[in-house]
Design an enzyme around this catalytic site. Sequence first.
Site, PDB file in Angstrom:
ATOM      1  N   LYS A  35      37.946  33.867  41.396  1.00 11.39           N
ATOM      2  CA  LYS A  35      38.127  33.840  42.678  1.00 11.39           C
ATOM      3  C   LYS A  35      37.533  34.607  43.813  1.00 11.39           C
ATOM      4  O   LYS A  35      37.114  34.025  44.929  1.00 11.39           O
ATOM      5  CB  LYS A  35      39.602  33.629  43.035  1.00 11.39           C
ATOM      6  CG  LYS A  35      40.286  35.243  43.148  1.00 11.39           C
ATOM      7  CD  LYS A  35      41.900  35.084  43.176  1.00 11.39           C
ATOM      8  CE  LYS A  35      42.414  36.595  43.335  1.00 11.39           C
ATOM      9  NZ  LYS A  35      43.683  36.770  42.561  1.00 11.39           N
ATOM     10  N   ARG A 130      56.234  38.630  45.217  1.00  9.73           N
ATOM     11  CA  ARG A 130      55.301  37.813  45.501  1.00  9.73           C
ATOM     12  C   ARG A 130      55.827  36.569  44.674  1.00  9.73           C
ATOM     13  O   ARG A 130      56.872  36.198  44.733  1.00  9.73           O
ATOM     14  CB  ARG A 130      53.629  37.796  45.350  1.00  9.73           C
ATOM     15  CG  ARG A 130      52.909  36.987  46.051  1.00  9.73           C
ATOM     16  CD  ARG A 130      51.541  37.499  45.828  1.00  9.73           C
ATOM     17  NE  ARG A 130      50.824  36.954  44.601  1.00  9.73           N
ATOM     18  CZ  ARG A 130      49.633  37.193  44.215  1.00  9.73           C
ATOM     19  NH1 ARG A 130      48.605  37.772  44.910  1.00  9.73           N
ATOM     20  NH2 ARG A 130      49.081  36.801  42.974  1.00  9.73           N
TER      21      ARG A 130
HETATM   22  C1  LIG Z   1      43.855  37.652  41.881  1.00 17.69           C
HETATM   23  C2  LIG Z   1      44.683  37.333  40.661  1.00 17.69           C
HETATM   24  C3  LIG Z   1      44.343  37.868  39.242  1.00 17.69           C
HETATM   25  C4  LIG Z   1      43.227  38.761  39.351  1.00 17.69           C
HETATM   26  O1  LIG Z   1      43.321  39.760  39.832  1.00 17.69           O
HETATM   27  P1  LIG Z   1      42.223  41.317  40.061  1.00 17.69           P
HETATM   28  O2  LIG Z   1      42.846  42.316  40.501  1.00 17.69           O
HETATM   29  O3  LIG Z   1      40.893  40.556  40.490  1.00 17.69           O
HETATM   30  O4  LIG Z   1      41.756  41.497  38.321  1.00 17.69           O
HETATM   31  C5  LIG Z   1      45.215  37.675  38.474  1.00 17.69           C
HETATM   32  N1  LIG Z   1      46.334  36.904  38.446  1.00 17.69           N
HETATM   33  C6  LIG Z   1      46.643  36.503  39.578  1.00 17.69           C
HETATM   34  C7  LIG Z   1      47.938  35.688  39.752  1.00 17.69           C
HETATM   35  C8  LIG Z   1      45.920  36.866  40.646  1.00 17.69           C
HETATM   36  O5  LIG Z   1      46.282  36.140  41.851  1.00 17.69           O
END
Ligand SMILES: *Cc1c(COP(=O)(O)O)cnc(C)c1O
Length: 359
Positions: A35, A130
Site C-alpha cells: 500500500k 482501530r
Molecule cells: C498497513 C497495514 C499492514 C502493514 O503495516 P506495515 O507497518 O507497513 O508493515 C498490515 N496490516 C494492516 C491491517 C495494515 O493496515
Amino acid sequence: MYPKLILRLHVIRENTKRLIDLATKFGVEIVGVTKVVCGEPAVASAFIEAGIKKIGDSRTDNIEKMRKAGIDAHFQLIRSPMVSEIPRIAVLADSVLISELSVMSALDEELRKRDKQIEVIYMVDLGELREGCWHESCMNELLEAARFHHARLKGVGTNLGCFYGVLPTPEKLQRLVEIAEELRKKGVEIQTISGGNTATIYLMEEGSLPKKVNQFRVGEALILGTDVTGQRTVPFLNQNTVELHAEIIEVKKKPSKPAAPRKHDAFGRTVNVEDMGTRIRAILALGEQDVMVSGLKPIDEGVKVVHGSSDHIVVDVTESMRAWVPGEVIRFQLNYGALLRAFTSPYVHKMYEDMGAVE
Ligand SMILES: *Cc1c(COP(=O)(O)O)cnc(C)c1O
C-alpha cells in the site's frame, strides 16, 4: 525530471529474503504489503522474486492494478471492503480482512451468486482501538462469522502499532492465540493467526513471539528497513532502499527568523523558528503536495530541512561544504509517511533501480 523518487528493487528483494528467512524459523508466512507504494507492480514483483506468495494491499484499486499488470499471487485485501465495492472485491481478492458481520454477509451473498469462495481473516482488536471485534467480548461474533460458506472464516487477525502506536507484546498476541484456541474447542477450524506487521518483527528478533502465530502482513520493513512504531531501523535489514531527489530553484543568504508578527502558516500550523542569524537557504521545487516534509532526512551532509509549504521546501545549507546553485539536486531518505505521500503524488516521478540500472 524532478522531483524524482528512486526505489532500489534489488535492496527491497534482499530485505524480503532476509525477513522470510527469519520468519520461516518461526513458522510465520509473510504477506508482502504494497500500500505504501500504491500497489506498484515492480515492487510486488520484487517481493515475489524473493519468495513472497501473498500480496496484501488496503485498496481495491491497487489490487486491480497489480492483477492487470500480470502479477501472479494470492491477493489479500488488508482493509475491510466498503459494502459498495464488494462486487469488485469478490472478483479481485483471494483473502480479506473483515471486522463486521454485515460486511461478511454481503460478501458471502455476492460470492454465492458467483459460486466462489474467499478466505476471511476476522479482525480482533487487542487494544489499538482501530478495526476488529473487542477481544474481551468477540466470541459470539466470531462464531457467527464461522457460519458463512462462501466468505469462509480462515483465521483471526489483529493490527497493532499503526494507529495509536500500541506495542504488540507477547501477552497481546498470546491473547489472539487463546481466542483461536477457544474457537477450535467450539469446533471452528482456525488455520491462520495473522498476528502482525512491521511493529511485530521485534518479537521474532527477541524470540518471544507466541507459538501458533503464523502470518505477518509487512510493508514498511521490506520497503524502508525501518519500524516507525518502535522508532528504530530494523537491524538485519537495509535502509538504502528509497531516495527522493529534488531540484534547487533558489539559493540566498537571508535572516533565519522573520522579524515581524506571525500567526499560522498555510496548513494552520504555528511554526517554531530559532534565530540563528544570517543563513544560506536553498529552496527546492518540492512541497507538502509531494511529500510529508517532516519525514525527510537529507542524505547530503550539512543540509537541514527548515520548513515547507505546498510547493516549496527551504533547506539550510550553511554548514554544507559545497556552494549549491539552482539546477542542482538535493537527496533525501524518507520515513513511512513521507514515502506514502511521495508515492501518491502524481508530481513525483518514480524510477526503479535494479543492481544499479535505472529505468
Ligand atoms: C498497513 C497495514 C499492514 C502493514 O503495516 P506495515 O507497518 O507497513 O508493515 C498490515 N496490516 C494492516 C491491517 C495494515 O493496515
